[in-house]
Design an enzyme around this catalytic site. Structure first.
Site, PDB file in Angstrom:
ATOM      1  N   ASP A   4       0.848  -1.208   0.000  1.00  0.00           N
ATOM      2  CA  ASP A   4       0.000   0.000   0.000  1.00  0.00           C
ATOM      3  C   ASP A   4       0.878   1.250   0.000  1.00  0.00           C
ATOM      4  O   ASP A   4       0.363   2.378  -0.046  1.00  0.00           O
ATOM      5  CB  ASP A   4      -1.025  -0.014   1.141  1.00  0.00           C
ATOM      6  CG  ASP A   4      -0.397  -0.041   2.519  1.00  0.00           C
ATOM      7  OD1 ASP A   4       0.842  -0.148   2.630  1.00  0.00           O
ATOM      8  OD2 ASP A   4      -1.161   0.032   3.509  1.00  0.00           O
TER       9      ASP A   4
ATOM     10  N   ASP B  20      -0.830  -6.145   0.038  1.00  0.00           N
ATOM     11  CA  ASP B  20      -1.177  -5.471   1.290  1.00  0.00           C
ATOM     12  C   ASP B  20      -2.687  -5.324   1.418  1.00  0.00           C
ATOM     13  O   ASP B  20      -3.364  -4.907   0.463  1.00  0.00           O
ATOM     14  CB  ASP B  20      -0.566  -4.068   1.319  1.00  0.00           C
ATOM     15  CG  ASP B  20       0.659  -3.984   2.197  1.00  0.00           C
ATOM     16  OD1 ASP B  20       0.802  -4.825   3.121  1.00  0.00           O
ATOM     17  OD2 ASP B  20       1.486  -3.091   1.972  1.00  0.00           O
TER      18      ASP B  20
ATOM     19  N   LYS C 268      -0.783  -9.363   3.168  1.00  0.00           N
ATOM     20  CA  LYS C 268      -0.022  -8.855   4.309  1.00  0.00           C
ATOM     21  C   LYS C 268      -0.905  -7.896   5.079  1.00  0.00           C
ATOM     22  O   LYS C 268      -1.668  -7.132   4.486  1.00  0.00           O
ATOM     23  CB  LYS C 268       1.254  -8.146   3.832  1.00  0.00           C
ATOM     24  CG  LYS C 268       2.036  -7.508   4.980  1.00  0.00           C
ATOM     25  CD  LYS C 268       3.449  -7.110   4.571  1.00  0.00           C
ATOM     26  CE  LYS C 268       3.571  -5.789   3.874  1.00  0.00           C
ATOM     27  NZ  LYS C 268       3.063  -4.618   4.616  1.00  0.00           N
TER      28      LYS C 268
ATOM     29  N   GLU D  29      -0.880  -5.289   8.808  1.00  0.00           N
ATOM     30  CA  GLU D  29      -0.044  -4.693   9.851  1.00  0.00           C
ATOM     31  C   GLU D  29      -0.594  -5.066  11.215  1.00  0.00           C
ATOM     32  O   GLU D  29      -1.765  -4.807  11.516  1.00  0.00           O
ATOM     33  CB  GLU D  29      -0.008  -3.172   9.663  1.00  0.00           C
ATOM     34  CG  GLU D  29       0.684  -2.777   8.365  1.00  0.00           C
ATOM     35  CD  GLU D  29       0.752  -1.273   8.137  1.00  0.00           C
ATOM     36  OE1 GLU D  29       0.433  -0.501   9.070  1.00  0.00           O
ATOM     37  OE2 GLU D  29       1.126  -0.874   7.022  1.00  0.00           O
TER      38      GLU D  29
ATOM     39  N   GLU E 275       9.661  -3.788  10.456  1.00  0.00           N
ATOM     40  CA  GLU E 275      10.012  -2.485   9.873  1.00  0.00           C
ATOM     41  C   GLU E 275      10.551  -1.534  10.941  1.00  0.00           C
ATOM     42  O   GLU E 275       9.900  -1.311  11.982  1.00  0.00           O
ATOM     43  CB  GLU E 275       8.798  -1.858   9.177  1.00  0.00           C
ATOM     44  CG  GLU E 275       9.137  -0.482   8.586  1.00  0.00           C
ATOM     45  CD  GLU E 275       8.149   0.059   7.570  1.00  0.00           C
ATOM     46  OE1 GLU E 275       7.155  -0.629   7.260  1.00  0.00           O
ATOM     47  OE2 GLU E 275       8.370   1.173   7.073  1.00  0.00           O
TER      48      GLU E 275
HETATM   49  O1  KIV Z   1       3.632  -1.042   1.598  1.00  0.00           O
HETATM   50  C1  KIV Z   1       4.815  -1.423   1.569  1.00  0.00           C
HETATM   51  O2  KIV Z   1       5.549  -1.227   0.593  1.00  0.00           O
HETATM   52  C2  KIV Z   1       5.328  -2.118   2.730  1.00  0.00           C
HETATM   53  C3  KIV Z   1       6.806  -2.276   2.836  1.00  0.00           C
HETATM   54  C4  KIV Z   1       7.380  -1.022   3.382  1.00  0.00           C
HETATM   55  C5  KIV Z   1       7.172  -3.462   3.637  1.00  0.00           C
HETATM   56  O3  KIV Z   1       4.591  -2.494   3.585  1.00  0.00           O
END
Ligand code: KIV
Length: 266
Positions: free
Chosen positions: A49, A88, A118, A120, A183
């Site tokens: 994202d 994401d 993915k 968070e 991160e």
């Molecule tokens: O959105 C993204 O590119 C990420 C990376 C920073 C791991 O989550």
């Protein structure tokens, strides 16, 4: 590097950690760049994202929608032959419980060719991770600096709460995540987490001892306008040749040397 013929899967990430093979990941958001990134032999491509910041020009990732992620992921999914493609889940598609998260992730897997999502969070998202995994959806967790929580965290600084960082990563593994992004955390904390988990850690600003690394494509190629985080290494500076090529084109149009005989039909 894994063979270019063999597609990478989520279980392969775990196997790579067990074999001591480092995992390389880069972001991509469209068909041509995803094809180029894949041809370089990376193991994972993240449709991050971060598209909201490096492509859409927003100050945070928060404005990115599920439909936009699907739009980008569908292009990436069609371009990639080898790497595992992870998408994401944008804010707040998984914050309203496992059922809503399964609906959102289900759309991602059904409408793109991508294989994993993915999100968070760690301990706070353990129930959602477990729900997604029970639906057969591979989940990569993302701990440490969580850009979708930028307002709560007060910025994009290094996260130093060792106890919480370890607890989050362990909770993500216990909930069934196949990997965890770390991160912007101190290298010694990342080393401790990496040693205590069976699943691979993928670092971004988390030192050398993670099982793999991920970088944002535009940052590593020098295409990002504005500030680039300290943990980024610029492997190329494509901004300069990009602008130079367009300036040369403009100059040739103005001097009437483009199109030349080779570009002219008779
Ligand atoms: O959105 C993204 O590119 C990420 C990376 C920073 C791991 O989550």
């Amino acid at each position: 590097m894994s063979s270019a013929q063999e597609p990478i899967t989520a279980p392969k990430f775990t196997a790579m950690k067990a074999a001591g093979e480092r995992i390389t990941m880069v972001t991509a958001y469209d068909f041509p760049t995803a094809a180029l990134v894949d041809s370089a032999g990376v193991d994972g491509i993240l449709v991050g994202d971060s598209v909201g910041m490096v492509v859409q020009g927003h100050a945070t990732t928060l404005p990115v929608t599920l439909d936009q992620m699907i739009y980008h992921a569908e292009m990436v999914g069609r371009a990639v032959q080898h790497a595992l493609v992870i998408v994401d889940m944008p804010f707040p598609t998984y914050h309203l419980g496992a059922q809503r998260a399964i609906e959102a992730a289900g759309r991602i897997l059904k409408e793109t060719r991508c294989q994993a999502v993915k999100l968070e969070g760690g301990a706070d998202q353990a129930a959602v991770i477990a729900g997604l995994v029970s639906a057969g959806i591979p989940v990569m967790a993302h701990c440490g600096l969580r850009p979708q929580s930028v307002h709560q965290m007060g910025g994009y600084g290094v996260q130093r709460d060792r106890e919480r960082l370890v607890a989050d990563a362990v909770a993500a593994e216990e909930a069934g995540a196949f990997a965890v992004v770390l991160e912007c955390i101190p290298a010694d904390v990342a080393r401790e987490i990496t040693a205590s988990l069976r699943i691979p850690t993928i670092g971004i600003g988390a030192g050398l001892d993670c099982d793999g690394q991920v970088l944002v494509l535009h940052d590593m190629l020098g295409l990002t306008s504005g500030r680039v985080p300290r943990h980024v290494k610029a492997y190329a500076d494509l901004k300069q040749p990009f602008v130079a090529a367009i300036a040369q084109y403009r100059s040739e149009v103005r001097s009437r040397t483009f199109p030349g005989p080779d570009q002219t039909f008779r």
